[in-house]
Enzyme design. Sequence first.
Site, short mmCIF file in Angstrom:
data_model
loop_
_atom_site.label_atom_id
_atom_site.label_comp_id
_atom_site.label_asym_id
_atom_site.label_seq_id
_atom_site.Cartn_x
_atom_site.Cartn_y
_atom_site.Cartn_z
N ASP A 88 0.89 -1.20 -0.03
CA ASP A 88 -0.18 -0.21 -0.04
C ASP A 88 0.75 1.10 0.05
O ASP A 88 2.02 1.23 0.69
CB ASP A 88 -0.92 -0.02 1.20
CG ASP A 88 -2.10 1.01 1.02
OD1 ASP A 88 -2.53 0.87 -0.11
OD2 ASP A 88 -2.52 1.61 1.96
N PHE A 171 4.03 5.46 -13.09
CA PHE A 171 2.18 5.38 -13.30
C PHE A 171 1.86 6.49 -12.06
O PHE A 171 2.81 6.68 -11.08
CB PHE A 171 1.67 4.29 -13.14
CG PHE A 171 2.26 3.35 -11.86
CD1 PHE A 171 1.55 3.16 -10.56
CD2 PHE A 171 3.31 2.50 -12.07
CE1 PHE A 171 1.87 2.44 -9.46
CE2 PHE A 171 3.89 1.71 -11.17
CZ PHE A 171 3.41 1.66 -9.80
#
Length: 216
Positions: A88, A171
Amino acid sequence: MSAADSTARADVPTGARVILASHNAKKLRELQRILAAAVPGLDPEQVISSAGISLPDVVEDQVTFDGNSLLKARSAAKATGLLAVADDSGLAVDVLGGAPGIFSARWSGRHGDDEANNDLLLAQLGDIADEHRGARFVCAAALVAPDGTEVVERGEMVGRLLHERHGEGGFGYDPLFLPDGQTRSAGELAPEEKDAISHRGKAFRAVAQHVARLLG
Protein backbone atom coordinates in the site's frame (compact mmCIF):
# COMPACT_ATOMS: atom_id res chain seq x y z
CA MET A 1 -8.09 -28.44 2.53
CA SER A 2 -11.69 -27.33 2.45
CA ALA A 3 -13.84 -27.26 -0.66
CA ALA A 4 -13.67 -23.45 -0.59
CA ASP A 5 -9.86 -23.57 -0.54
CA SER A 6 -9.82 -25.99 -3.47
CA THR A 7 -11.97 -23.65 -5.51
CA ALA A 8 -9.86 -20.62 -4.61
CA ARG A 9 -6.59 -22.34 -5.54
CA ALA A 10 -7.71 -24.09 -8.74
CA ASP A 11 -6.72 -21.15 -10.96
CA VAL A 12 -3.23 -20.65 -9.49
CA PRO A 13 -0.67 -21.46 -12.21
CA THR A 14 1.43 -24.57 -11.68
CA GLY A 15 4.87 -23.67 -10.39
CA ALA A 16 3.86 -20.33 -8.89
CA ARG A 17 5.66 -19.62 -5.63
CA VAL A 18 4.90 -15.98 -4.83
CA ILE A 19 1.76 -13.96 -5.48
CA LEU A 20 1.52 -10.18 -5.59
CA ALA A 21 -1.90 -9.18 -4.33
CA SER A 22 -2.41 -6.59 -7.04
CA HIS A 23 -3.74 -6.46 -10.60
CA ASN A 24 -1.19 -3.75 -11.45
CA ALA A 25 1.05 -5.14 -14.24
CA LYS A 26 3.72 -2.49 -13.66
CA LYS A 27 3.99 -3.36 -9.97
CA LEU A 28 4.25 -7.04 -10.91
CA ARG A 29 7.15 -6.43 -13.29
CA GLU A 30 8.87 -4.33 -10.63
CA LEU A 31 8.52 -7.11 -8.04
CA GLN A 32 9.61 -9.78 -10.54
CA ARG A 33 12.79 -7.85 -11.34
CA ILE A 34 13.64 -7.29 -7.70
CA LEU A 35 12.92 -10.85 -6.54
CA ALA A 36 14.79 -12.39 -9.47
CA ALA A 37 17.87 -10.39 -8.45
CA ALA A 38 17.51 -11.21 -4.76
CA VAL A 39 16.49 -14.89 -4.84
CA PRO A 40 18.94 -17.16 -6.73
CA GLY A 41 17.18 -19.60 -9.02
CA LEU A 42 13.80 -17.88 -8.84
CA ASP A 43 12.22 -17.64 -12.26
CA PRO A 44 10.28 -14.36 -12.67
CA GLU A 45 7.41 -16.46 -14.05
CA GLN A 46 7.09 -18.03 -10.58
CA VAL A 47 6.04 -14.61 -9.28
CA ILE A 48 2.45 -13.95 -10.32
CA SER A 49 -0.15 -11.29 -9.70
CA SER A 50 -3.72 -11.74 -8.55
CA ALA A 51 -4.98 -10.74 -12.00
CA GLY A 52 -7.09 -13.57 -13.35
CA ILE A 53 -7.18 -15.40 -10.02
CA SER A 54 -10.32 -15.66 -7.94
CA LEU A 55 -9.44 -14.00 -4.65
CA PRO A 56 -11.86 -12.70 -2.03
CA ASP A 57 -12.56 -8.98 -2.18
CA VAL A 58 -10.63 -7.06 0.45
CA VAL A 59 -12.08 -3.91 1.95
CA GLU A 60 -9.12 -1.61 2.62
CA ASP A 61 -10.58 -0.10 5.76
CA GLN A 62 -7.36 0.48 7.68
CA VAL A 63 -6.04 4.00 8.18
CA THR A 64 -2.35 3.22 7.62
CA PHE A 65 -0.30 1.90 4.71
CA ASP A 66 0.92 -0.95 6.93
CA GLY A 67 -2.59 -2.02 7.88
CA ASN A 68 -3.95 -2.07 4.34
CA SER A 69 -0.96 -3.94 2.92
CA LEU A 70 -1.31 -6.63 5.58
CA LEU A 71 -5.03 -7.06 4.86
CA LYS A 72 -4.33 -7.76 1.20
CA ALA A 73 -1.37 -10.07 1.81
CA ARG A 74 -3.19 -12.11 4.44
CA SER A 75 -6.15 -12.66 2.14
CA ALA A 76 -3.98 -13.73 -0.81
CA ALA A 77 -1.86 -16.11 1.27
CA LYS A 78 -4.92 -17.77 2.77
CA ALA A 79 -6.67 -18.16 -0.58
CA THR A 80 -3.71 -19.48 -2.60
CA GLY A 81 -1.33 -21.17 -0.20
CA LEU A 82 1.52 -19.12 -1.68
CA LEU A 83 3.87 -16.59 -0.18
CA ALA A 84 1.89 -13.37 -0.64
CA VAL A 85 3.25 -9.87 -1.09
CA ALA A 86 1.07 -6.76 -1.08
CA ASP A 87 1.87 -3.11 -0.91
CA ASP A 88 0.00 0.00 0.00
CA SER A 89 1.63 3.17 -1.09
CA GLY A 90 0.91 6.78 -1.71
CA LEU A 91 2.08 10.34 -1.91
CA ALA A 92 2.46 12.55 1.16
CA VAL A 93 2.60 16.27 0.36
CA ASP A 94 4.03 18.57 3.03
CA VAL A 95 1.71 21.55 2.50
CA LEU A 96 -1.31 19.22 2.47
CA GLY A 97 -0.42 17.83 5.88
CA GLY A 98 0.62 14.45 4.44
CA ALA A 99 -2.35 14.08 2.08
CA PRO A 100 -3.33 12.44 -0.19
CA GLY A 101 -1.66 9.61 1.78
CA ILE A 102 -3.73 6.43 1.84
CA PHE A 103 -6.25 8.12 -0.46
CA SER A 104 -3.68 8.74 -3.22
CA ALA A 105 -5.21 6.34 -5.75
CA ARG A 106 -8.66 7.90 -5.39
CA TRP A 107 -7.80 11.51 -4.57
CA SER A 108 -10.03 12.81 -7.36
CA GLY A 109 -12.92 10.57 -6.30
CA ARG A 110 -12.35 7.90 -8.95
CA HIS A 111 -10.05 5.04 -7.98
CA GLY A 112 -7.06 4.63 -10.26
CA ASP A 113 -7.73 7.68 -12.45
CA ASP A 114 -4.15 8.94 -12.68
CA GLU A 115 -4.95 11.85 -14.96
CA ALA A 116 -7.70 13.19 -12.72
CA ASN A 117 -5.61 12.69 -9.58
CA ASN A 118 -2.69 14.61 -11.08
CA ASP A 119 -4.95 17.39 -12.33
CA LEU A 120 -6.52 17.84 -8.90
CA LEU A 121 -3.15 17.89 -7.15
CA LEU A 122 -1.79 20.50 -9.56
CA ALA A 123 -4.88 22.65 -9.00
CA GLN A 124 -4.61 22.35 -5.21
CA LEU A 125 -0.97 23.42 -5.18
CA GLY A 126 -1.58 26.23 -7.65
CA ASP A 127 1.16 28.83 -7.33
CA ILE A 128 2.93 27.23 -4.35
CA ALA A 129 6.65 28.00 -4.73
CA ASP A 130 9.23 25.26 -5.26
CA GLU A 131 10.60 25.54 -1.73
CA HIS A 132 7.19 24.62 -0.34
CA ARG A 133 6.43 21.76 -2.72
CA GLY A 134 8.20 19.08 -0.71
CA ALA A 135 6.67 15.61 -0.84
CA ARG A 136 7.52 11.96 -0.42
CA PHE A 137 6.30 8.68 -1.77
CA VAL A 138 5.72 6.11 0.98
CA CYS A 139 5.34 2.35 0.56
CA ALA A 140 4.52 -0.37 3.07
CA ALA A 141 5.17 -3.83 1.62
CA ALA A 142 3.74 -6.78 3.52
CA LEU A 143 4.80 -10.40 3.20
CA VAL A 144 2.54 -13.11 4.59
CA ALA A 145 3.35 -16.83 4.44
CA PRO A 146 0.80 -19.63 4.75
CA ASP A 147 2.46 -20.66 8.03
CA GLY A 148 1.46 -17.31 9.56
CA THR A 149 4.78 -15.49 9.18
CA GLU A 150 4.16 -11.77 8.66
CA VAL A 151 6.61 -9.00 7.84
CA VAL A 152 6.08 -5.37 6.85
CA GLU A 153 8.89 -3.30 5.33
CA ARG A 154 8.69 0.41 4.53
CA GLY A 155 10.42 2.57 1.96
CA GLU A 156 10.35 6.26 1.09
CA MET A 157 11.41 8.40 -1.85
CA VAL A 158 11.79 12.07 -0.96
CA GLY A 159 11.55 14.95 -3.41
CA ARG A 160 9.28 17.75 -4.55
CA LEU A 161 6.36 18.26 -6.88
CA LEU A 162 6.78 19.87 -10.28
CA HIS A 163 4.43 22.45 -11.79
CA GLU A 164 3.58 20.23 -14.76
CA ARG A 165 3.93 16.65 -15.93
CA HIS A 166 7.27 15.41 -17.24
CA GLY A 167 7.65 11.98 -18.83
CA GLU A 168 5.27 9.19 -19.67
CA GLY A 169 6.88 6.36 -17.71
CA GLY A 170 5.90 4.96 -14.33
CA PHE A 171 2.36 5.51 -13.13
CA GLY A 172 0.35 7.46 -10.59
CA TYR A 173 1.97 10.75 -9.65
CA ASP A 174 5.39 9.85 -11.13
CA PRO A 175 5.32 12.54 -13.87
CA LEU A 176 4.85 15.25 -11.22
CA PHE A 177 7.50 14.03 -8.80
CA LEU A 178 11.16 15.08 -8.89
CA PRO A 179 13.21 12.84 -6.56
CA ASP A 180 15.95 14.48 -4.52
CA GLY A 181 19.26 14.39 -6.39
CA GLN A 182 17.61 13.87 -9.77
CA THR A 183 17.18 16.20 -12.75
CA ARG A 184 14.37 14.08 -14.23
CA SER A 185 10.96 13.22 -12.88
CA ALA A 186 10.10 9.73 -11.71
CA GLY A 187 8.09 9.48 -14.93
CA GLU A 188 11.26 10.04 -16.99
CA LEU A 189 13.45 7.47 -15.25
CA ALA A 190 14.11 4.06 -16.77
CA PRO A 191 12.53 1.21 -14.77
CA GLU A 192 15.88 0.09 -13.35
CA GLU A 193 16.77 3.66 -12.36
CA LYS A 194 13.47 4.09 -10.58
CA ASP A 195 13.76 0.70 -8.84
CA ALA A 196 17.09 1.78 -7.36
CA ILE A 197 15.69 4.82 -5.55
CA SER A 198 11.94 4.38 -5.31
CA HIS A 199 9.89 3.84 -2.18
CA ARG A 200 8.50 0.61 -3.61
CA GLY A 201 11.91 -0.57 -4.77
CA LYS A 202 13.32 -0.08 -1.27
CA ALA A 203 10.40 -1.82 0.40
CA PHE A 204 10.31 -4.70 -2.11
CA ARG A 205 14.09 -5.25 -1.81
CA ALA A 206 13.73 -5.50 1.96
CA VAL A 207 10.83 -7.97 1.56
CA ALA A 208 12.87 -9.93 -1.00
CA GLN A 209 15.36 -10.87 1.70
CA HIS A 210 12.56 -12.47 3.71
CA VAL A 211 11.25 -14.24 0.58
CA ALA A 212 14.71 -15.68 -0.04
CA ARG A 213 14.86 -17.00 3.51
CA LEU A 214 11.37 -18.53 3.39
CA LEU A 215 11.96 -20.19 0.03
CA GLY A 216 15.18 -21.68 1.36
